[in-house]
Structure formats: C-alpha cells, structure tokens
Scaffold this motif. Structure first.
Motif, mmCIF file in Angstrom:
data_model
loop_
_atom_site.group_PDB
_atom_site.id
_atom_site.type_symbol
_atom_site.label_atom_id
_atom_site.label_comp_id
_atom_site.label_asym_id
_atom_site.label_seq_id
_atom_site.Cartn_x
_atom_site.Cartn_y
_atom_site.Cartn_z
ATOM 1 N N LEU A 145 -35.522 20.419 11.333
ATOM 2 C CA LEU A 145 -34.758 21.424 10.283
ATOM 3 C C LEU A 145 -33.775 20.064 9.580
ATOM 4 N N HIS A 146 -32.794 19.034 10.000
ATOM 5 C CA HIS A 146 -32.526 17.991 7.922
ATOM 6 C C HIS A 146 -32.443 16.934 9.473
ATOM 7 N N TRP A 147 -32.464 15.367 9.028
ATOM 8 C CA TRP A 147 -32.031 14.949 9.958
ATOM 9 C C TRP A 147 -30.073 14.545 9.771
ATOM 10 N N LEU A 148 -29.429 15.023 9.217
ATOM 11 C CA LEU A 148 -28.642 15.473 8.859
ATOM 12 C C LEU A 148 -28.177 16.054 10.102
ATOM 13 N N CYS A 149 -28.537 16.909 10.219
ATOM 14 C CA CYS A 149 -28.824 18.353 11.477
ATOM 15 C C CYS A 149 -28.261 16.862 12.930
ATOM 16 N N ALA A 150 -29.215 16.481 12.865
ATOM 17 C CA ALA A 150 -29.322 15.750 13.895
ATOM 18 C C ALA A 150 -28.176 14.831 14.094
ATOM 19 N N VAL A 151 -27.600 13.424 12.797
ATOM 20 C CA VAL A 151 -26.600 12.704 12.848
ATOM 21 C C VAL A 151 -25.950 13.809 13.082
ATOM 22 N N LEU A 152 -25.257 15.146 12.732
ATOM 23 C CA LEU A 152 -24.086 15.620 13.120
ATOM 24 C C LEU A 152 -23.822 16.341 14.744
ATOM 25 N N PHE A 153 -24.985 16.487 15.155
ATOM 26 C CA PHE A 153 -24.891 16.891 16.866
ATOM 27 C C PHE A 153 -24.748 15.277 17.195
ATOM 28 N N VAL A 154 -25.208 14.589 17.147
ATOM 29 C CA VAL A 154 -24.968 13.017 18.109
ATOM 30 C C VAL A 154 -23.880 12.690 17.587
ATOM 31 N N VAL A 155 -23.166 12.747 16.104
ATOM 32 C CA VAL A 155 -21.454 12.394 16.526
ATOM 33 C C VAL A 155 -21.040 13.488 17.181
ATOM 34 N N ALA A 156 -21.298 14.945 17.212
ATOM 35 C CA ALA A 156 -20.457 15.779 18.175
ATOM 36 C C ALA A 156 -20.166 15.524 19.124
ATOM 37 N N ALA A 157 -21.811 14.838 19.690
ATOM 38 C CA ALA A 157 -21.913 14.499 21.346
ATOM 39 C C ALA A 157 -20.616 13.214 21.872
ATOM 40 N N LEU A 158 -21.530 12.168 20.711
ATOM 41 C CA LEU A 158 -20.290 11.326 20.982
ATOM 42 C C LEU A 158 -18.342 11.440 20.966
ATOM 43 N N LEU A 159 -18.122 11.845 19.891
ATOM 44 C CA LEU A 159 -16.573 13.015 20.697
ATOM 45 C C LEU A 159 -16.094 14.001 21.229
ATOM 46 N N GLN A 160 -16.996 14.479 21.972
ATOM 47 C CA GLN A 160 -17.432 14.791 23.122
ATOM 48 C C GLN A 160 -16.563 14.112 23.989
ATOM 49 N N VAL A 161 -17.678 12.789 24.259
ATOM 50 C CA VAL A 161 -17.501 11.687 25.406
ATOM 51 C C VAL A 161 -16.460 11.212 25.159
ATOM 52 N N VAL A 162 -16.145 10.680 24.405
ATOM 53 C CA VAL A 162 -14.694 10.144 23.700
ATOM 54 C C VAL A 162 -13.578 11.110 24.063
ATOM 55 N N TYR A 163 -13.822 12.340 24.418
ATOM 56 C CA TYR A 163 -12.236 13.615 24.268
ATOM 57 C C TYR A 163 -12.465 13.398 25.824
ATOM 58 N N CYS A 164 -13.711 13.482 25.947
ATOM 59 C CA CYS A 164 -13.414 13.455 28.218
ATOM 60 C C CYS A 164 -12.984 12.092 28.289
ATOM 61 N N ALA A 165 -12.966 11.111 28.155
ATOM 62 C CA ALA A 165 -12.573 9.673 28.260
ATOM 63 C C ALA A 165 -11.043 9.125 28.483
ATOM 64 N N LEU A 166 -10.604 10.082 27.291
ATOM 65 C CA LEU A 166 -9.096 9.946 27.161
ATOM 66 C C LEU A 166 -7.769 11.575 27.429
ATOM 67 N N ALA A 167 -8.732 12.252 28.505
ATOM 68 C CA ALA A 167 -8.544 13.334 29.021
ATOM 69 C C ALA A 167 -6.803 12.176 29.877
ATOM 70 N N THR A 168 -6.192 11.961 30.646
ATOM 71 C CA THR A 168 -5.335 10.808 30.805
ATOM 72 C C THR A 168 -4.644 9.633 30.655
ATOM 73 N N VAL A 169 -5.288 10.063 28.954
ATOM 74 C CA VAL A 169 -4.019 8.761 28.145
ATOM 75 C C VAL A 169 -3.549 9.466 26.767
ATOM 76 N N THR A 170 -3.706 10.297 25.796
ATOM 77 C CA THR A 170 -3.156 10.836 25.264
ATOM 78 C C THR A 170 -3.458 12.554 25.211
ATOM 79 N N PRO A 171 -2.390 13.435 24.062
ATOM 80 C CA PRO A 171 -2.394 14.514 24.185
ATOM 81 C C PRO A 171 -3.228 14.473 22.610
#
Length: 317
Positions: A128-154
């Motif tokens: 569709l567009h390279w920016l769509c792929a970039v946004l999907f990857v960034v969103a996935a990375l944010l999800q990974v970081v979010y899970c890693a911070l479960a017991t770290v910060t509210p």
C-alpha cells in the motif's frame, strides 16, 4: 465414524483458542480505526486499495493483540491463581481467555500464528505504501515495550495510546500516501492521531486496568489504578474521554464538506452514548464492574463513528 465428530470438536477448540489468543472480537472492532482514517483522507476510495487495506488491518490487529498474550503468557499463568472475584461480560475475552497461559495453545503454534499474520500484514502494508509498513512495525515495537514495562511503571499507558494512534494512521496513508508534493493534512491527521490515542487510553487501557486491579495487585503489575488509586484514575479516564469526544466532533467539523451535519450530529450522539455517559457513571460509581462497562461500551465507539461516516457518505448529493 466417531473420528469425524472428534476432529470437528478439536477444530472448534483450536479456532476458539486462536480467536481468544488474538482477542478476535476486539481485534475485529479495531479495524474500524484505520478504516475511519482512510475514509477521512479519501472519502471516495478506490475499492481495490480499500479491500487490501481491510485484509491488512484484520491481519495486523489479530497479530498485535496476539503479541500481547504471547509476551505476557508467564504473567498470565500466575493471573489465573488470582482471578477477579466478580462476574461481568468482558468484550475483550470473547473466545478463550489467555489460551496460551491455560495450555489450550502451544507456544510454537502461538508464535507461528503471530509470525504468519504479522508477515501478511507487513507485506500488504508495504504494498500500500512504505509508511504503512513503518507505522505497523513501530506500533508492534511499542506493544513489545509496553508488555516489558508491565511491572515497572504505571505510565506505560502513553505507549499503548501511541501504538493505537499510529496503527490507525496507517489507514490514512494506505489511501492518501505522502508524495513529493505533499499529501499530509497537518490539521486533520494530528487531530486523528490524538483522537485515537486518547480513546485508547481513556476508553480501553485505564478502565481495563481498573477492572483487573485485584489481579494486578497480586501479580505486582504497576498500573495507574494500582499505584494512584481510583480517584486519580477516574479523573484521568474522564479527561481522556472528554478529549476523545472533542477531537471526534472536531474531525467531523473539519471534514464538513464530506460529512456535513450527519457527521457532526452522529459524532456527538456516539460520543455521548459510548464515552461521556459511561465515563460519568464510573466517576460516580468507582467499582471494577462499572469500569468494565465503560470498557465494553467505549470499545464500540470507533465502529459507531464509522457507521456515521458511511451514512454521511451515502447521503444524496
């Protein structure tokens, strides 16, 4: 002869497990978010690109929701030892709740599911567009970081807000890609991102944490309700719901030429029913059951707005 019914039962169990692993109902509802972005950007989109966008969105959201359960499966195993003591419908748990943690799904099978869906979403997004792929990857990375911070910060709720906002913006670029000559609406696109991010924080993340506070205390998960209590959380929820309501109406006003009075009035009605009324109810009655009711109703809000936009687009010229 008995082998066919047994095989059918196993297939049903497998489908229910995968559906629950991806939180299928919530993932399907989430497809409305990038679709709204696409229709705001291009009110009369080409059907071929719209179809590819829909397939990419379904695959992407089913993968992103599954990533959350995949990364949290050890924590979720402990969660079942301290399940919340109240009953109530949870739109996020349709199917099997945390099937990987319950042993209803194997770890290799779960990984294969995430990789297959994520790969499909990424390939289609890049087409569709390279920016769509970039946004999907960034969103996935944010999800990974979010899970890693479960017991770290509210304060990790900011990450999930950004994740949802960016994933929704992929729909915008799927149909209105950036070119050398421009293509970015610097009024409506940032407003759209803020709208989706505020909705995620106030309508889903904080209230879902509120509903799970009893379990999270036992698990050491640091959330706003656990750390700061219900009074602060209620104020934050109401503030973010108000921001969501205002941004939604403002988007319809900014797109008046496309959506007219149907968009504005419909957005007001959808926001009152799905956001403000349940948010005020939670402010007056700060119980986990009330928070879960806010979560369930707010989850329908983007779909309601999508219906409003489709009705506005279908009006006679």
């Amino acid at each position: 002869m008995m082998a066919i019914p047994v095989l059918a039962d196993r297939m049903r169990d497998r489908v229910r497990a995968l559906y629950g692993f991806s939180r299928g109902t919530q993932a399907s509802l989430s497809v409305a978010q990038p679709l709204i972005g696409a229709l705001i950007a291009v009110p009369n989109p080409p059907l071929d690109r719209l179809g590819v966008s829909l397939v990419a969105a379904f695959a992407g959201y089913f993968a992103l929701f599954a990533v959350n359960d995949l990364l949290d499966h050890r924590l979720d195993r402990k969660r079942f030892a301290h399940l919340r003591s109240y009953e109530g419908f949870d739109i996020d748990s349709t199917g099997v709740r945390h099937p990987l943690a319950q042993g209803r799904l194997s770890y290799p099978g779960a990984v294969a599911w995430v990789v297959t869906l994520g790969g499909l979403a990424l390939v289609l997004a890049a087409w569709l567009h390279w920016l769509c792929a970039v946004l999907f990857v960034v969103a996935a990375l944010l999800q990974v970081v979010y899970c890693a911070l479960a017991t770290v910060t509210p304060h990790k709720f900011w990450l999930t807000g950004a994740c949802v906002g960016l994933a929704a913006c992929a729909g915008w670029f799927a149909l209105a890609p950036v070119t050398a000559g421009g293509g970015v609406d610097w009024v409506r696109l940032p407003l759209f991102f803020c709208w989706m991010a505020a909705w995620e924080i106030g309508g889903r993340n904080l209230v879902n944490d509120w509903a799970d506070v009893e379990e999270d205390v036992h698990l050491g998960v640091r959330t706003v309700p656990v750390v700061y209590g219900h009074r602060v959380t209620a104020r934050l929820v109401l503030a973010f719901l108000l921001i969501t309501f205002v941004c939604g109406v403002a988007l319809m006003i900014a797109g008046w030429s496309s959506f007219r009075a149907i968009g504005v009035v419909g957005s007001v009605l959808a926001g009152c029913w799905a956001l403000l009324v349940p948010g005020l109810a939670l402010y007056r009655d700060p119980r986990p059951e009330t928070a879960l009711a806010v979560f369930n109703r707010a989850s329908l809000y983007p779909v309601l707005v999508l219906v409003v936009i489709l009705l506005a687009m279908a009006r006679p010229a």
